[in-house]
Design a protein around this motif. Sequence first.
Motif, PDB file in Angstrom:
ATOM      1  N   ILE A  61      -5.105   7.351 -50.700  1.00 24.58           N
ATOM      2  CA  ILE A  61      -4.404   7.770 -49.781  1.00 24.58           C
ATOM      3  C   ILE A  61      -4.438   6.997 -48.818  1.00 24.58           C
ATOM      4  O   ILE A  61      -5.662   7.040 -48.207  1.00 24.58           O
ATOM      5  N   GLU A  62      -4.082   5.685 -48.395  1.00 22.48           N
ATOM      6  CA  GLU A  62      -3.938   4.667 -46.673  1.00 22.48           C
ATOM      7  C   GLU A  62      -3.717   5.635 -46.113  1.00 22.48           C
ATOM      8  O   GLU A  62      -3.436   6.641 -45.795  1.00 22.48           O
ATOM      9  N   VAL A  63      -4.953   5.638 -45.273  1.00 25.64           N
ATOM     10  CA  VAL A  63      -5.466   6.404 -44.171  1.00 25.64           C
ATOM     11  C   VAL A  63      -6.000   5.437 -42.705  1.00 25.64           C
ATOM     12  O   VAL A  63      -7.084   5.031 -42.735  1.00 25.64           O
ATOM     13  N   ALA A  64      -5.840   5.949 -41.968  1.00 26.33           N
ATOM     14  CA  ALA A  64      -5.778   5.655 -40.582  1.00 26.33           C
ATOM     15  C   ALA A  64      -5.921   6.555 -39.628  1.00 26.33           C
ATOM     16  O   ALA A  64      -5.214   7.847 -39.769  1.00 26.33           O
ATOM     17  N   MET A  65      -6.730   6.000 -38.167  1.00 22.77           N
ATOM     18  CA  MET A  65      -7.046   7.323 -37.447  1.00 22.77           C
ATOM     19  C   MET A  65      -6.143   6.544 -35.845  1.00 22.77           C
ATOM     20  O   MET A  65      -6.479   5.619 -36.092  1.00 22.77           O
ATOM     21  N   GLN A  66      -5.977   7.317 -34.975  1.00 17.76           N
ATOM     22  CA  GLN A  66      -5.153   7.421 -33.675  1.00 17.76           C
ATOM     23  C   GLN A  66      -5.593   8.486 -32.738  1.00 17.76           C
ATOM     24  O   GLN A  66      -5.906   9.105 -33.312  1.00 17.76           O
ATOM     25  N   SER A  67      -5.593   7.771 -31.751  1.00 20.76           N
ATOM     26  CA  SER A  67      -5.973   8.914 -31.033  1.00 20.76           C
ATOM     27  C   SER A  67      -4.597   9.771 -30.342  1.00 20.76           C
ATOM     28  O   SER A  67      -5.304  11.166 -29.846  1.00 20.76           O
ATOM     29  N   GLY A  68      -4.319   9.340 -31.019  1.00 18.71           N
ATOM     30  CA  GLY A  68      -2.181  10.105 -30.713  1.00 18.71           C
ATOM     31  C   GLY A  68      -2.393  10.544 -29.205  1.00 18.71           C
ATOM     32  O   GLY A  68      -2.628   9.426 -28.462  1.00 18.71           O
ATOM     33  N   PHE A  69      -1.432  11.506 -28.470  1.00 14.21           N
ATOM     34  CA  PHE A  69      -1.348  11.880 -27.062  1.00 14.21           C
ATOM     35  C   PHE A  69      -1.940  12.851 -26.718  1.00 14.21           C
ATOM     36  O   PHE A  69      -1.316  14.106 -27.055  1.00 14.21           O
ATOM     37  N   GLU A  70      -2.593  13.431 -26.003  1.00 12.82           N
ATOM     38  CA  GLU A  70      -3.057  14.542 -25.140  1.00 12.82           C
ATOM     39  C   GLU A  70      -2.116  14.476 -23.653  1.00 12.82           C
ATOM     40  O   GLU A  70      -1.829  13.733 -22.931  1.00 12.82           O
ATOM     41  N   GLY A  71      -1.788  15.358 -23.163  1.00 14.92           N
ATOM     42  CA  GLY A  71      -1.022  16.290 -22.545  1.00 14.92           C
ATOM     43  C   GLY A  71      -2.072  16.815 -21.046  1.00 14.92           C
ATOM     44  O   GLY A  71      -0.840  16.896 -20.397  1.00 14.92           O
ATOM     45  N   TYR A  72      -3.137  16.613 -21.244  1.00 12.64           N
ATOM     46  CA  TYR A  72      -4.246  16.506 -20.349  1.00 12.64           C
ATOM     47  C   TYR A  72      -4.796  16.011 -20.359  1.00 12.64           C
ATOM     48  O   TYR A  72      -5.069  15.190 -20.974  1.00 12.64           O
ATOM     49  N   VAL A  73      -5.519  15.708 -18.849  1.00 12.88           N
ATOM     50  CA  VAL A  73      -6.562  14.599 -18.480  1.00 12.88           C
ATOM     51  C   VAL A  73      -8.215  14.822 -19.167  1.00 12.88           C
ATOM     52  O   VAL A  73      -8.705  15.908 -20.004  1.00 12.88           O
ATOM     53  N   PRO A  74      -8.618  13.270 -20.227  1.00  6.60           N
ATOM     54  CA  PRO A  74      -8.214  11.776 -20.257  1.00  6.60           C
ATOM     55  C   PRO A  74      -7.028  11.234 -20.371  1.00  6.60           C
ATOM     56  O   PRO A  74      -6.746  10.546 -20.097  1.00  6.60           O
ATOM     57  N   LYS A  75      -6.112  12.265 -21.475  1.00  2.00           N
ATOM     58  CA  LYS A  75      -4.370  11.534 -21.731  1.00  2.00           C
ATOM     59  C   LYS A  75      -5.059  11.003 -23.078  1.00  2.00           C
ATOM     60  O   LYS A  75      -3.928  10.581 -23.636  1.00  2.00           O
ATOM     61  N   THR A  76      -6.148  10.604 -23.538  1.00  2.00           N
ATOM     62  CA  THR A  76      -5.912   9.876 -24.001  1.00  2.00           C
ATOM     63  C   THR A  76      -7.682   9.796 -24.958  1.00  2.00           C
ATOM     64  O   THR A  76      -8.604  10.196 -24.184  1.00  2.00           O
ATOM     65  N   ARG A  77      -7.677  10.035 -26.476  1.00  2.00           N
ATOM     66  CA  ARG A  77      -8.510  10.039 -27.399  1.00  2.00           C
ATOM     67  C   ARG A  77      -9.479   9.060 -27.792  1.00  2.00           C
ATOM     68  O   ARG A  77      -8.372   7.464 -27.360  1.00  2.00           O
ATOM     69  N   VAL A  78     -10.812   8.712 -28.670  1.00  2.38           N
ATOM     70  CA  VAL A  78     -10.714   7.268 -28.297  1.00  2.38           C
ATOM     71  C   VAL A  78     -11.122   7.396 -29.737  1.00  2.38           C
ATOM     72  O   VAL A  78     -11.943   7.840 -30.485  1.00  2.38           O
ATOM     73  N   VAL A  79     -11.058   6.355 -30.822  1.00  2.46           N
ATOM     74  CA  VAL A  79     -11.078   6.589 -32.581  1.00  2.46           C
ATOM     75  C   VAL A  79     -12.008   6.368 -32.594  1.00  2.46           C
ATOM     76  O   VAL A  79     -12.352   6.950 -33.979  1.00  2.46           O
ATOM     77  N   LEU A  80     -13.318   5.825 -32.197  1.00  2.53           N
ATOM     78  CA  LEU A  80     -14.721   5.540 -32.429  1.00  2.53           C
ATOM     79  C   LEU A  80     -14.847   6.905 -32.430  1.00  2.53           C
ATOM     80  O   LEU A  80     -16.423   7.233 -33.288  1.00  2.53           O
ATOM     81  N   TYR A 124      -3.475   8.152 -16.454  1.00  3.30           N
ATOM     82  CA  TYR A 124      -4.852   8.337 -16.139  1.00  3.30           C
ATOM     83  C   TYR A 124      -5.237   9.057 -15.305  1.00  3.30           C
ATOM     84  O   TYR A 124      -5.587  10.757 -14.921  1.00  3.30           O
ATOM     85  N   LEU A 125      -3.821   9.073 -14.054  1.00  2.00           N
ATOM     86  CA  LEU A 125      -3.995  10.461 -12.909  1.00  2.00           C
ATOM     87  C   LEU A 125      -2.452  11.359 -13.772  1.00  2.00           C
ATOM     88  O   LEU A 125      -3.094  12.284 -12.653  1.00  2.00           O
ATOM     89  N   ASN A 126      -2.493  10.795 -14.753  1.00  2.00           N
ATOM     90  CA  ASN A 126      -1.563  12.393 -15.193  1.00  2.00           C
ATOM     91  C   ASN A 126      -0.599  13.162 -14.046  1.00  2.00           C
ATOM     92  O   ASN A 126      -0.646  14.116 -13.799  1.00  2.00           O
ATOM     93  N   GLN A 127      -0.160  12.094 -13.782  1.00  5.26           N
ATOM     94  CA  GLN A 127       1.082  12.364 -12.942  1.00  5.26           C
ATOM     95  C   GLN A 127       2.200  12.211 -12.813  1.00  5.26           C
ATOM     96  O   GLN A 127       2.512  10.972 -13.554  1.00  5.26           O
ATOM     97  N   PRO A 128       3.387  11.792 -12.556  1.00  5.03           N
ATOM     98  CA  PRO A 128       5.137  12.186 -13.270  1.00  5.03           C
ATOM     99  C   PRO A 128       5.357  10.874 -12.637  1.00  5.03           C
ATOM    100  O   PRO A 128       5.940   9.902 -13.751  1.00  5.03           O
ATOM    101  N   HIS A 129       4.730  10.090 -11.990  1.00  3.75           N
ATOM    102  CA  HIS A 129       5.236   9.044 -11.592  1.00  3.75           C
ATOM    103  C   HIS A 129       4.381   7.949 -12.729  1.00  3.75           C
ATOM    104  O   HIS A 129       4.349   6.324 -12.757  1.00  3.75           O
ATOM    105  N   ASP A 130       3.311   8.611 -13.618  1.00  2.00           N
ATOM    106  CA  ASP A 130       2.857   7.415 -14.764  1.00  2.00           C
ATOM    107  C   ASP A 130       2.795   7.730 -16.408  1.00  2.00           C
ATOM    108  O   ASP A 130       1.476   7.705 -17.063  1.00  2.00           O
ATOM    109  N   GLN A 131       3.702   8.319 -16.089  1.00  3.41           N
ATOM    110  CA  GLN A 131       3.822   9.470 -17.558  1.00  3.41           C
ATOM    111  C   GLN A 131       5.629   8.881 -18.108  1.00  3.41           C
ATOM    112  O   GLN A 131       6.498   9.249 -17.773  1.00  3.41           O
ATOM    113  N   ASP A 132       5.274   7.744 -19.120  1.00  2.00           N
ATOM    114  CA  ASP A 132       6.701   7.193 -19.238  1.00  2.00           C
ATOM    115  C   ASP A 132       6.450   7.197 -20.841  1.00  2.00           C
ATOM    116  O   ASP A 132       7.271   6.861 -21.699  1.00  2.00           O
TER     117      ASP A 132
END
Length: 405
Positions: free
Chosen positions: A312-331, A88-96
Motif C-alpha cells: 500500500i502506498e503510504v506517506a507521513m503527515q504532521s496533521g493538526f495538533e490542538g496544542y502548542v507547538p501546533k504542528t509535528r515534524v514528519v522527520l 504558533y501563537l495558539n490564539q483565535p486570531h491565528d487559527q484559520d
Amino acid sequence: MKNLIATLALLAFSLPAAAQDIAVRAGTLHIAPGESVTDGVVVIVDGKISAVGPVAETDIPEDLMTIEVPVVTPGLIDARSTVGLSGYLNQPHDQDQLERSDAIQPELRAIDAYNPHEKLVEWLREHGITTVQTGHGPGEVVAGQLLIARTTGDTVDEAMIEPVSALAATLGEGATRHDRKSPGNRSKAVALLRAKLYQAMEYRDKRESAEEDKQPPRDLGLDALVDVLEGEIPLIIEAHRHSDIMTAIRLADEFGFRLILAGASDAHLLVDEILEADVPVIIHPTMYRSRGSSDYQHISFTTAAKLMDAGIEVAMQSGFEGYVPKTRVVLFEAAMTLPYGASFDQALELVTTAPARILGIDERVGSLEVGKDGNLALFDGDPFEYTTHVLGTVIEGRRVSERRR
C-alpha cells in the motif's frame, strides 16, 4: 574525514546567501530511497538539478559555489498539514484551519488563508521540509480545500505549487464533535456528504446541458465538488475507525472519485480491503496521542510498516495538533517507524517519494533526479538518528535555512 566535512559545512553556511546555482557535495548522498552513493554531489542550475551522482563521475562547473556536508537527502515532504493556517501563537486570531459554522464547506480556499510568513512554516523549513500540502484541517464533513506549497516565499503566489490540490473531508467522531446539532452521528454525516455529492452531479449535468445564457447560478461549493467527481482533485477523507474507513471506500466506489485516506488508525485491520481498493494512505503521525477519542483505540506504531510491506502506498503527515507547538515534524515521525518494523529506506520513502507520488508532484520533487527541483535536506549524520542535526535546507537551489537544528 567526518570532522573535516563538518567543518567545511559550517564554513559554507557562514557565506552570503546563494543564488540559484549551487553544488552540494555529501559524504553520503541519498538520491532516493534505496539509492545512495558515497562522496556524491548534486549540481543545481537555475533552481533545477542539472547533474547528480558520484563526485568522480560528475562535472562540477569551476565557478559554481560548492558546499560540503556529511549527508544529503531529497527535500522532505509533509503530505497533510495545517501550517500556514494554524499559527504558533495558539490564539483565535491565528487559527484559520477550521470553520465551524457549517458541516460542508467545499468553497473555502486554503490559498485565501495561507500565511507564508507563519513561524510554523519556518519551523518545518528548518527541519528539512521543503514541500507541504496544507489547508483546512479535519473536523467537519467537508472542511475546505488544500494547497501544495514550498516552505519558502514572501507571498502566497511565490510559495505556491498547486493552488488547489485536494478537498479535505472527515468521517467519524471528528466530524460530529462540535457545538451544533447536526451532524450528530456518523449516519447523518455520511448522509449529508452523499446528498451534497448527488447535488453536485445534478449541478454539473445542468451546467453541461444548459445554453450559455441559461446557465444555473454559480455555486462555489458545488464547483469544488464537481472537480472531485471529475477526478480533477482527490477527496482526502480523514477516517480512523475501521467502519469509517470502509464507508470512505464505499463512497469512492459509489461516486467514482479519487480517494486518499488520511489518519487511518485502524488501517492495519483492513489491509486487504485498502489494497483491493487501491487507495493510498497518509498515515497518522506515528507519535499521535491515542487518548481523547475512541476512534484512536487501535492506533499503533507498527501501522506504517505493515501497510508498506503489504504494497500500500503510504506517506507521513504532521496533521493538526490542538496544542502548542501546533504542528509535528514528519522527520521525527518517520524516524519513529524504525523501531517498529520499518527499514531506513521505508522511513525515507514516507517523507520523500511516496508523498510526491500520492500528491501527483513526483515529476518535480521527492527524489534527486536531473530536471527536478533542487530541493535538499542537509544533515550531519543519519537523518533519523536522535543526535543528528539538520544543517540547512535548499529549495530550488537557494539555501533557505542555515540554522543547525
